[in-house]
Design a protein around this motif. Structure first.
Motif, mmCIF file in Angstrom:
data_model
loop_
_atom_site.group_PDB
_atom_site.id
_atom_site.type_symbol
_atom_site.label_atom_id
_atom_site.label_comp_id
_atom_site.label_asym_id
_atom_site.label_seq_id
_atom_site.Cartn_x
_atom_site.Cartn_y
_atom_site.Cartn_z
ATOM 1 N N LYS A 115 49.860 34.684 42.465
ATOM 2 C CA LYS A 115 49.754 36.128 42.267
ATOM 3 C C LYS A 115 51.108 36.711 41.907
ATOM 4 O O LYS A 115 51.238 37.538 41.000
ATOM 5 N N TYR A 164 37.373 35.444 39.353
ATOM 6 C CA TYR A 164 37.143 34.182 40.049
ATOM 7 C C TYR A 164 35.919 33.547 39.406
ATOM 8 O O TYR A 164 34.857 34.157 39.366
ATOM 9 N N ARG A 221 31.916 39.695 35.332
ATOM 10 C CA ARG A 221 32.636 39.967 34.091
ATOM 11 C C ARG A 221 32.562 38.747 33.182
ATOM 12 O O ARG A 221 32.569 37.612 33.661
ATOM 13 N N SER A 228 47.699 36.661 32.775
ATOM 14 C CA SER A 228 46.426 37.028 33.378
ATOM 15 C C SER A 228 45.965 35.836 34.204
ATOM 16 O O SER A 228 45.771 34.739 33.705
ATOM 17 N N SER A 240 37.214 37.218 49.490
ATOM 18 C CA SER A 240 37.606 38.340 50.345
ATOM 19 C C SER A 240 38.601 37.875 51.407
ATOM 20 O O SER A 240 39.522 38.613 51.771
ATOM 21 N N ARG A 264 52.262 38.445 38.257
ATOM 22 C CA ARG A 264 52.830 39.788 38.129
ATOM 23 C C ARG A 264 54.173 39.746 37.419
ATOM 24 O O ARG A 264 54.419 40.511 36.490
ATOM 25 N N ASP A 301 32.206 38.214 39.865
ATOM 26 C CA ASP A 301 31.799 39.622 39.942
ATOM 27 C C ASP A 301 31.130 40.097 38.655
ATOM 28 O O ASP A 301 31.004 41.309 38.423
ATOM 29 N N ILE A 341 41.774 38.145 46.948
ATOM 30 C CA ILE A 341 41.997 37.993 45.506
ATOM 31 C C ILE A 341 40.871 38.675 44.721
ATOM 32 O O ILE A 341 40.498 38.230 43.646
ATOM 33 N N GLN A 342 40.354 39.799 45.270
ATOM 34 C CA GLN A 342 39.264 40.508 44.602
ATOM 35 C C GLN A 342 39.680 41.056 43.245
ATOM 36 O O GLN A 342 38.847 41.231 42.360
ATOM 37 N N ASP A 343 40.990 41.344 43.091
ATOM 38 C CA ASP A 343 41.461 41.942 41.845
ATOM 39 C C ASP A 343 41.514 40.950 40.696
ATOM 40 O O ASP A 343 41.697 41.346 39.547
ATOM 41 N N TYR A 344 41.408 39.681 40.998
ATOM 42 C CA TYR A 344 41.529 38.669 39.949
ATOM 43 C C TYR A 344 40.165 38.053 39.672
ATOM 44 O O TYR A 344 39.363 37.900 40.588
#
Lengths: 178, 180
Positions: free
Chosen positions: B98, B134, B66, B107, B125, B102, B64, B129-132
């Motif tokens: 995951k 990739y 980053r 991370s 999708s 947590r 994405d 795992i969109q929050d992590y």
């Protein structure tokens, strides 16, 4: 004064124990000297010699303890060997090095306080052989009891070994051997 | 010795013998159960950077966009999970990873080697795992010498490689993360 049957039971059981102990050490001499080195008590210079002498001494106990004439000498030798093993184990437990293999038999086994108890029992029984016995003629019932008792003692020994191994499993939560 | 006493002693010895043998059998069964149930360690991979050495320094763009830093001082320990859309075992590990990220405050970064970007985006999708982050980068896999999947790598805050191994089940991943 103890009964001659007791003497026979103890000496035959000790003979069996020392025979199996010596057999394991003679079959895998490299493994035994590595286990011995792990105790970190014997200077490296004399380590190979000691590693060779111990199984021979154990074999000698096996043969001599079965002969009535040499039995007291064999008992003293057996007791001496057991005392030195016990001291070696106690020193390493005191050092906190209980993860080393005790070199007791075919299965890897860590040092534990139970080994001190076991060895104390063996030491006491081997020194019992030095005490004089009554002079009683043995009859066939004695030999039947002798064989039953030897099998009973060996089974108890195996049982306790297995229980100690199980305890190791639950303590570590993982496997040391299969 | 009296005859009847001898008889009784022999019978009792036999009974005790049978009891001891059955107890031995029970103890053995417990031992066997222990070996069956014992969790096995994460299978170690010896190639690549060694455990205890600093992890290789890398800066790679995630899927994405980053910029991710690997190695060197970090805010949180990093758990890198190498996977691939074509690896069924990996899917089972994602939820464990995951959860562990947590609970252990790690991370979590997913890594995969090359291939179509669209395929990876679909996979992200699909697995939720969109929050992590990739990362699709053959370089990352090569630097850590990942030869088989799924493979996990743990780097602590100082950028030191703490553990690395092939993780095929939950227990493997747990033992690997516990090593921090």
């Amino acid at each position: 004064m103890i009964d001659p049957l007791t003497i026979l039971i103890i000496s035959a059981s000790l003979a069996l124990l020392f025979f199996t102990a010596a057999k394991h050490k003679l079959r895998a001499p490299g493994q035994f000297s590595a286990q011995l080195a792990d105790y970190k008590l014997i200077p490296p210079g004399i380590l190979p010699g000691v590693a060779r002498i111990i199984p021979i001494a154990e074999m000698a106990v096996f043969f001599l303890i079965l002969i009535p004439l040499t039995r007291p000498w064999a008992a003293v030798l057996a007791g001496g060997l057991l005392v030195s093993y016990t001291i070696a184990i106690a020193i390493n437990l005191f050092r906190g090095r209980d993860e080393i293999d005790c070199g007791c038999g075919s299965h890897p086994q860590n040092l534990s306080y139970w080994l001190l108890f076991r060895n104390s029992a063996l030491i006491i029984s081997s020194y019992l052989l030095v005490t004089p016995s009554t002079n009683r003629a043995l009859v066939w019932v004695d030999f039947l009891l002798l064989s039953l008792m030897i099998s009973l003692l060996s089974c108890v020994y195996l049982l306790i070994e297995q229980l100690v191994r199980n305890q190791g499993f639950s303590k570590n939560g993982r496997i040391n051997d299969g | 010795m009296d005859n009847y006493l001898a008889e009784i002693i022999i019978i009792l010895t036999l009974v005790v013998l049978i009891l001891v043998i059955s107890m031995f059998a029970l103890a053995r069964q417990i031992g066997v159960l222990h070996t069956r149930l014992a969790p096995t360690d994460a299978l170690t991979i010896t190639a690549g950077p060694k455990v205890g050495d600093p992890a290789p320094l890398l800066e790679i763009l995630s899927l994405d966009g980053r910029l991710l830093k690997f190695g060197g001082p970090l805010k949180l320990p990093q758990l890198l999970l190498f996977l691939s859309p074509s690896c069924p075992v990996c899917e089972e590990l994602i939820s464990t990873a995951k959860f562990m990220a947590r609970s252990e405050k790690l991370s979590l970064i997913f890594g995969s080697d090359g291939g179509e970007a669209q395929r990876h985006a679909d996979y992200v999708s699909k697995m939720g795992i969109q929050d992590y982050p990739y990362v699709v980068s053959p370089e990352l896999g090569i630097k850590f010498d990942v030869i088989r999947l799924p493979c996990a790598v743990l780097i602590d805050e100082q950028g030191v490689l703490r553990s690395k191994g092939l993780v095929t089940n939950r227990e493997h991943l747990e033992t690997l993360v516990e090593s921090i």
